[in-house]
Design a protein around this motif. Structure first.
Motif, PDB file in Angstrom:
ATOM      1  N   HIS A   1      20.999   2.829  -2.179  1.00  0.00           N
ATOM      2  CA  HIS A   1      20.055   3.892  -1.864  1.00  0.00           C
ATOM      3  C   HIS A   1      19.162   3.370  -0.740  1.00  0.00           C
ATOM      4  N   LEU A   2      19.181   4.051   0.380  1.00  0.00           N
ATOM      5  CA  LEU A   2      18.374   3.680   1.539  1.00  0.00           C
ATOM      6  C   LEU A   2      17.107   4.522   1.541  1.00  0.00           C
ATOM      7  N   TYR A   3      15.961   3.843   1.470  1.00  0.00           N
ATOM      8  CA  TYR A   3      14.653   4.513   1.466  1.00  0.00           C
ATOM      9  C   TYR A   3      14.010   4.349   2.840  1.00  0.00           C
ATOM     10  N   LEU A   4      13.524   5.447   3.380  1.00  0.00           N
ATOM     11  CA  LEU A   4      12.865   5.409   4.677  1.00  0.00           C
ATOM     12  C   LEU A   4      11.351   5.413   4.496  1.00  0.00           C
ATOM     13  N   PRO A   5      10.631   4.783   5.426  1.00  0.00           N
ATOM     14  CA  PRO A   5       9.170   4.674   5.260  1.00  0.00           C
ATOM     15  C   PRO A   5       8.501   6.040   5.212  1.00  0.00           C
ATOM     16  N   LYS A   6       7.429   6.089   4.469  1.00  0.00           N
ATOM     17  CA  LYS A   6       6.639   7.312   4.432  1.00  0.00           C
ATOM     18  C   LYS A   6       6.143   7.625   5.843  1.00  0.00           C
ATOM     19  N   ASP A   7       6.283   8.870   6.256  1.00  0.00           N
ATOM     20  CA  ASP A   7       5.842   9.317   7.584  1.00  0.00           C
ATOM     21  C   ASP A   7       6.561   8.568   8.702  1.00  0.00           C
ATOM     22  N   SER A   8       7.849   8.239   8.499  1.00  0.00           N
ATOM     23  CA  SER A   8       8.595   7.538   9.556  1.00  0.00           C
ATOM     24  C   SER A   8       8.771   8.450  10.766  1.00  0.00           C
ATOM     25  N   LYS A   9       8.865   7.828  11.933  1.00  0.00           N
ATOM     26  CA  LYS A   9       8.932   8.567  13.199  1.00  0.00           C
ATOM     27  C   LYS A   9      10.210   8.216  13.944  1.00  0.00           C
ATOM     28  N   ASP A  10      10.824   9.213  14.551  1.00  0.00           N
ATOM     29  CA  ASP A  10      12.027   8.998  15.346  1.00  0.00           C
ATOM     30  C   ASP A  10      11.717   8.054  16.499  1.00  0.00           C
ATOM     31  N   GLY A  11      12.654   7.147  16.773  1.00  0.00           N
ATOM     32  CA  GLY A  11      12.500   6.242  17.912  1.00  0.00           C
ATOM     33  C   GLY A  11      11.804   4.939  17.582  1.00  0.00           C
ATOM     34  N   GLU A  12      11.181   4.851  16.402  1.00  0.00           N
ATOM     35  CA  GLU A  12      10.514   3.603  16.021  1.00  0.00           C
ATOM     36  C   GLU A  12      11.463   2.691  15.256  1.00  0.00           C
ATOM     37  N   LYS A  13      11.217   1.386  15.375  1.00  0.00           N
ATOM     38  CA  LYS A  13      11.980   0.404  14.615  1.00  0.00           C
ATOM     39  C   LYS A  13      11.073  -0.211  13.559  1.00  0.00           C
ATOM     40  N   TYR A  14      11.584  -0.325  12.345  1.00  0.00           N
ATOM     41  CA  TYR A  14      10.777  -0.746  11.209  1.00  0.00           C
ATOM     42  C   TYR A  14      11.257  -2.079  10.627  1.00  0.00           C
ATOM     43  N   GLN A  15      10.346  -2.739   9.945  1.00  0.00           N
ATOM     44  CA  GLN A  15      10.721  -3.885   9.115  1.00  0.00           C
ATOM     45  C   GLN A  15      11.534  -3.375   7.936  1.00  0.00           C
ATOM     46  N   ALA A  16      12.479  -4.206   7.460  1.00  0.00           N
ATOM     47  CA  ALA A  16      13.372  -3.748   6.398  1.00  0.00           C
ATOM     48  C   ALA A  16      13.524  -4.818   5.322  1.00  0.00           C
ATOM     49  N   ILE A  17      13.774  -4.362   4.088  1.00  0.00           N
ATOM     50  CA  ILE A  17      13.934  -5.271   2.948  1.00  0.00           C
ATOM     51  C   ILE A  17      15.138  -4.809   2.122  1.00  0.00           C
ATOM     52  N   ALA A  18      16.058  -5.726   1.829  1.00  0.00           N
ATOM     53  CA  ALA A  18      17.172  -5.466   0.916  1.00  0.00           C
ATOM     54  C   ALA A  18      16.786  -5.972  -0.470  1.00  0.00           C
ATOM     55  N   ILE A  19      17.028  -5.146  -1.487  1.00  0.00           N
ATOM     56  CA  ILE A  19      16.533  -5.438  -2.838  1.00  0.00           C
ATOM     57  C   ILE A  19      17.640  -5.197  -3.854  1.00  0.00           C
ATOM     58  N   THR A  20      17.824  -6.144  -4.766  1.00  0.00           N
ATOM     59  CA  THR A  20      18.722  -5.917  -5.890  1.00  0.00           C
ATOM     60  C   THR A  20      18.275  -6.719  -7.104  1.00  0.00           C
ATOM     61  N   GLY A  21      18.873  -6.380  -8.245  1.00  0.00           N
ATOM     62  CA  GLY A  21      18.514  -7.001  -9.506  1.00  0.00           C
ATOM     63  C   GLY A  21      17.849  -5.972 -10.419  1.00  0.00           C
ATOM     64  N   PRO A  22      17.637  -6.361 -11.627  1.00  0.00           N
ATOM     65  CA  PRO A  22      17.992  -7.591 -12.303  1.00  0.00           C
ATOM     66  C   PRO A  22      19.509  -7.749 -12.499  1.00  0.00           C
ATOM     67  N   PHE A  23      19.920  -8.909 -12.985  1.00  0.00           N
ATOM     68  CA  PHE A  23      21.306  -9.224 -13.273  1.00  0.00           C
ATOM     69  C   PHE A  23      21.797  -8.288 -14.377  1.00  0.00           C
ATOM     70  N   GLY A  24      22.738  -7.402 -14.027  1.00  0.00           N
ATOM     71  CA  GLY A  24      23.238  -6.433 -15.001  1.00  0.00           C
ATOM     72  C   GLY A  24      22.576  -5.076 -14.930  1.00  0.00           C
ATOM     73  N   ALA A  25      21.641  -4.886 -13.991  1.00  0.00           N
ATOM     74  CA  ALA A  25      20.977  -3.599 -13.812  1.00  0.00           C
ATOM     75  C   ALA A  25      21.642  -2.843 -12.661  1.00  0.00           C
ATOM     76  N   VAL A  26      21.168  -1.621 -12.407  1.00  0.00           N
ATOM     77  CA  VAL A  26      21.666  -0.825 -11.299  1.00  0.00           C
ATOM     78  C   VAL A  26      20.504  -0.376 -10.420  1.00  0.00           C
ATOM     79  N   LYS A  27      20.852   0.140  -9.254  1.00  0.00           N
ATOM     80  CA  LYS A  27      19.860   0.526  -8.247  1.00  0.00           C
ATOM     81  C   LYS A  27      18.952   1.661  -8.705  1.00  0.00           C
ATOM     82  N   GLU A  28      19.368   2.368  -9.732  1.00  0.00           N
ATOM     83  CA  GLU A  28      18.539   3.450 -10.274  1.00  0.00           C
ATOM     84  C   GLU A  28      17.440   2.929 -11.190  1.00  0.00           C
ATOM     85  N   GLN A  29      17.435   1.637 -11.450  1.00  0.00           N
ATOM     86  CA  GLN A  29      16.432   1.031 -12.335  1.00  0.00           C
ATOM     87  C   GLN A  29      15.391   0.273 -11.499  1.00  0.00           C
ATOM     88  N   SER A  30      15.127  -0.962 -11.819  1.00  0.00           N
ATOM     89  CA  SER A  30      14.002  -1.694 -11.237  1.00  0.00           C
ATOM     90  C   SER A  30      14.078  -1.833  -9.713  1.00  0.00           C
TER      91      SER A  30
END
Length: 335
Positions: A35-64
């Motif tokens: 699931h890719l989340y875009l920043p609140k009030d993001s603007k076309d043409g701007e480049k943003y800092q990004a973070i990849a997140i996963t876990g816990p071990f045995g969980a899914v992206k719909e959880q924590s």
């Protein structure tokens, strides 16, 4: 505003945050679901800092991990919550197999994906691993210097937890019995042509024999359940149940410890160049693992122990997860 079809996230959804279903491939050919989340009030043409997140071990992206991703998107980041290979909606003919190498690779594949997005500054990508994926995140950052900042939340060293037991309680005799158990599992698997489910952290009965099971957590909590099982039960079965979550509804492939015994995580974390943030709960049963990893890390590094917070408090308790700290850490260290 993009919305997810068949949205099954188990946390409070912020309708102002744009979120999209995405797929990307890792180096081994597994297709990862995210699931890719875009920043609140993001603007076309701007480049943003990004973070990849996963876990816990045995969980899914719909959880924590999704909760973390949404909350950090509210703070101005592009975030990606994803299912590890062979779990959740990610691909893999064999299901629910844990692998130290593949799960570490999944973080680098997530960096690949984020770096290809026109709205992401590929020089400003960080990663965050929750619980058992924290040890995989640190391992990934040991080699992948494209990762500019790495954080963990209530991290577990999965290799140590499997091989040594929680609080290093597993005996040499139990380890030898576990080798015999895994050998038997392999024969059953190959003879039947079916996957065998089992615990990834093997318990032993009162006679000292490995315990088998077909579900990680019970449907009903026994009255004599230990505090750690109770804590996980209350999160995965009660307040954050998800049918695709191994911890909620299934169990790991019983051969999962195989790779973690042969190829321990965190072997080179002293070499991580990127800034490190280690967050744990002062009352977390996993706290010692975070402290041990922190001691091995080199500067720049920071350890945050949240007062009165248990392990699973930092999965979803908004009054305890230090999101402001996570946000300022990534913002300042990915300039």
């Amino acid at each position: 505003m993009s919305k997810l079809a068949n949205d099954t996230r188990v946390f409070k959804i912020n309708p102002e945050i744009d979120v999209q279903n995405v797929r990307f491939e890792n180096r081994y050919g597994y297709i990862l679901a995210g699931h890719l989340y875009l920043p609140k009030d993001s603007k076309d043409g701007e480049k943003y800092q990004a973070i990849a997140i996963t876990g816990p071990f045995g969980a899914v992206k719909e959880q924590s991990s999704g909760l973390y991703a949404q909350t950090l998107a509210e703070r101005g980041f592009v975030t990606l919550a994803f299912d590890q290979s062979m779990t959740g909606e990610s691909s893999g003919r064999r299901r629910n197999v844990g692998s130290p190498d593949i799960f570490v690779e999944d973080f680098s594949a997530a960096v690949d994906f984020l770096g290809k997005q026109k709205f992401v500054d590929r020089e400003k990508i960080g990663i965050l691993g929750i619980c058992g994926l924290g040890s995989h995140a640190l391992t990934a950052a040991s080699i992948d210097v494209r990762i500019k900042a790495v954080a963990t939340s209530v991290m577990y060293d999965m290799s140590d937890s499997m091989w040594k037991g929680l609080n290093n309680t597993k005996t040499e005799e139990e380890r030898e019995k576990e080798k015999d158990y895994l050998a038997q599992i392999r024969w059953e698997d190959v003879d039947s042509g079916k996957q065998i489910g089992g615990y990834h952290e093997l318990p032993f009965d009162k006679n000292g024999n490995p315990v088998r099971a077909t579900k990680l957590l019970p449907n009903e909590l026994p009255k004599d359940a230990d505090p750690v099982t109770t804590e996980f039960y209350n999160y995965y079965v009660k307040r954050a149940y998800h049918p695709r979550s191994i911890n909620s509804a299934m169990i790991w492939d019983a051969t999962t410890p195989w790779g973690y015994y042969n190829f321990p995580l965190q072997q080179k974390i002293e070499t991580i160049r990127a800034p490190k943030l280690i967050v744990t709960g002062a009352a977390a049963h996993s706290r010692y693992m975070a402290e041990e990893a922190y001691e091995r890390l080199t500067e720049p590094k920071e350890l945050v122990e949240v007062p009165n917070a248990t392990h699973t408090d930092l999965y979803d308790q908004m009054d305890k997860i230090p999101f402001d700290k996570f946000g300022s850490f990534f913002k300042e260290n990915m300039k």
